[in-house]
Design an enzyme around this catalytic site. Structure first.
Site, mmCIF file in Angstrom:
data_model
loop_
_atom_site.group_PDB
_atom_site.id
_atom_site.type_symbol
_atom_site.label_atom_id
_atom_site.label_comp_id
_atom_site.label_asym_id
_atom_site.label_seq_id
_atom_site.Cartn_x
_atom_site.Cartn_y
_atom_site.Cartn_z
ATOM 1 N N ASP A 51 65.168 -75.233 5.162
ATOM 2 C CA ASP A 51 64.691 -76.521 5.659
ATOM 3 C C ASP A 51 65.252 -76.814 7.042
ATOM 4 O O ASP A 51 64.870 -77.790 7.684
ATOM 5 C CB ASP A 51 64.997 -77.649 4.677
ATOM 6 N N ASP A 90 63.770 -72.717 0.559
ATOM 7 C CA ASP A 90 64.413 -74.015 0.393
ATOM 8 C C ASP A 90 63.435 -75.032 -0.175
ATOM 9 O O ASP A 90 62.325 -75.179 0.356
ATOM 10 C CB ASP A 90 64.893 -74.540 1.748
ATOM 11 N N LYS A 120 65.718 -72.524 -3.741
ATOM 12 C CA LYS A 120 67.065 -73.070 -3.601
ATOM 13 C C LYS A 120 67.035 -74.590 -3.659
ATOM 14 O O LYS A 120 66.223 -75.228 -2.986
ATOM 15 C CB LYS A 120 67.704 -72.615 -2.290
ATOM 16 N N GLU A 122 69.735 -78.074 -3.602
ATOM 17 C CA GLU A 122 71.075 -78.626 -3.416
ATOM 18 C C GLU A 122 71.383 -79.472 -4.650
ATOM 19 O O GLU A 122 70.677 -80.449 -4.918
ATOM 20 C CB GLU A 122 71.153 -79.458 -2.141
ATOM 21 N N GLU A 189 78.375 -73.645 0.574
ATOM 22 C CA GLU A 189 78.428 -73.966 1.996
ATOM 23 C C GLU A 189 79.698 -74.727 2.373
ATOM 24 O O GLU A 189 80.086 -75.693 1.711
ATOM 25 C CB GLU A 189 77.200 -74.791 2.413
#
Length: 281
Positions: A51, A90, A120, A122, A189
């Site tokens: 992204d 993403d 993916k 978050e 991350e």
């Protein structure tokens, strides 16, 4: 990275083989077919359609404006440019936050229209039911933990996490929870090296049926793989994170090429002696 056939399709099995042989693997972000084809020629076998396209392509100040249709289309483009690569997509902000049914449908779009190998998200612990449902449906899930760029407005900026013992323990516990749910990979991350080392130990522990690849983005040397934004790596950005050391200066090369083209046109010499099209006689 060793493979029997350097042009064979790269799959999760391939990545697990790299882990077993102790080979760290590189990953870069990519947003178009042309770049994907050149990265493949350069030996890049894993690509992330991030992204970060919102920032790198469209000039936004965060990843938040990236939309689902945009990233699905970019994922499909990268697949066309590097058909044999392992491509991670993403899921953008908002695409998995408005109910699990919508999130499932959006993830499926990445797999079918985008032809991604994995999606993916978050996540924190509250996403466990959604992750479990995706895994049950056969969607390869990459759990993005540690620093989460999609929280940039809530946190007032980007930054590392896991520097206190409490934060570190929470991140490691989340990693363990996600692994238990059956995720395909972890992306960690901006955490201290001690945190990612603990996560890697869990990801390859004897109780796991298969090793769970851990990809670091500024997360220390213990990770199985490492990903950075391509534009940072090749000198196309004016600022880059402290964990990315540019290896080339393509930005300056582009500026030099533009200057040379401008000088050629302004001088009046362009096509004066070498125009390719002639009148027929």
């Amino acid at each position: 990275m060793s493979t029997d056939d350097p042009n064979a399709r790269v799959t999760l099995r391939t990545i697990r083989q790299w882990i077993r042989s102790g080979e760290p693997f590189p990953m870069l972000t990519c947003y178009d077919a042309t770049t994907a084809s050149w990265l493949w020629r350069g030996g890049m076998r894993t690509l992330l359609v991030g992204d970060t396209a919102a920032e790198m392509i469209f000039g936004h100040d965060s990843t938040l404006p990236a939309t689902l249709p945009l990233l699905v289309e970019l994922t499909a483009a990268v697949r066309r440019g590097a058909p044999q690569a392992f491509i991670m997509a993403d899921m953008p902000f908002g695409s998995y936050h408005s109910g699990d049914d919508a999130a499932m449908a959006n993830a499926v779009r990445f797999m079918t229209d985008g032809r991604a190998d994995a999606v993916k998200l978050e996540v924190d612990a509250s996403f466990a039911p959604l992750v479990a449902r995706m895994v049950h449906a056969g969607i390869p899930v990459v759990a993005h933990i540690g620093s989460r760029p999609q929280l940039v407005r809530q946190r007032g900026g980007y930054g590392s996490v896991g520097r206190t013992q409490r934060e570190a323990d929470e991140i490691v516990a989340l990693a363990k929870q996600m692994i238990t749910l059956g995720i395909t990979m972890l992306l960690v991350e901006a955490v201290p090296a001690e945190v990612s080392k603990r996560i890697v130990e869990i990801a390859v522990a004897p109780h796991t049926a298969e090793p769970v690849p851990v990809i670091g983005c500024g997360a220390g040397p213990a990770c199985h793989g490492h990903v950075v934004v391509l534009h940072d790596l090749v000198g196309l950005t004016t600022w880059h994170p402290p964990f990315v050391e540019p290896v080339s200066s393509i930005g300056q090369s582009l500026a030099d090429a533009a200057a040379a083209w401008g000088e050629l046109v302004r001088s009046g010499r362009y096509l004066v002696d070498n125009h390719p099209y002639k009148m027929s006689r």
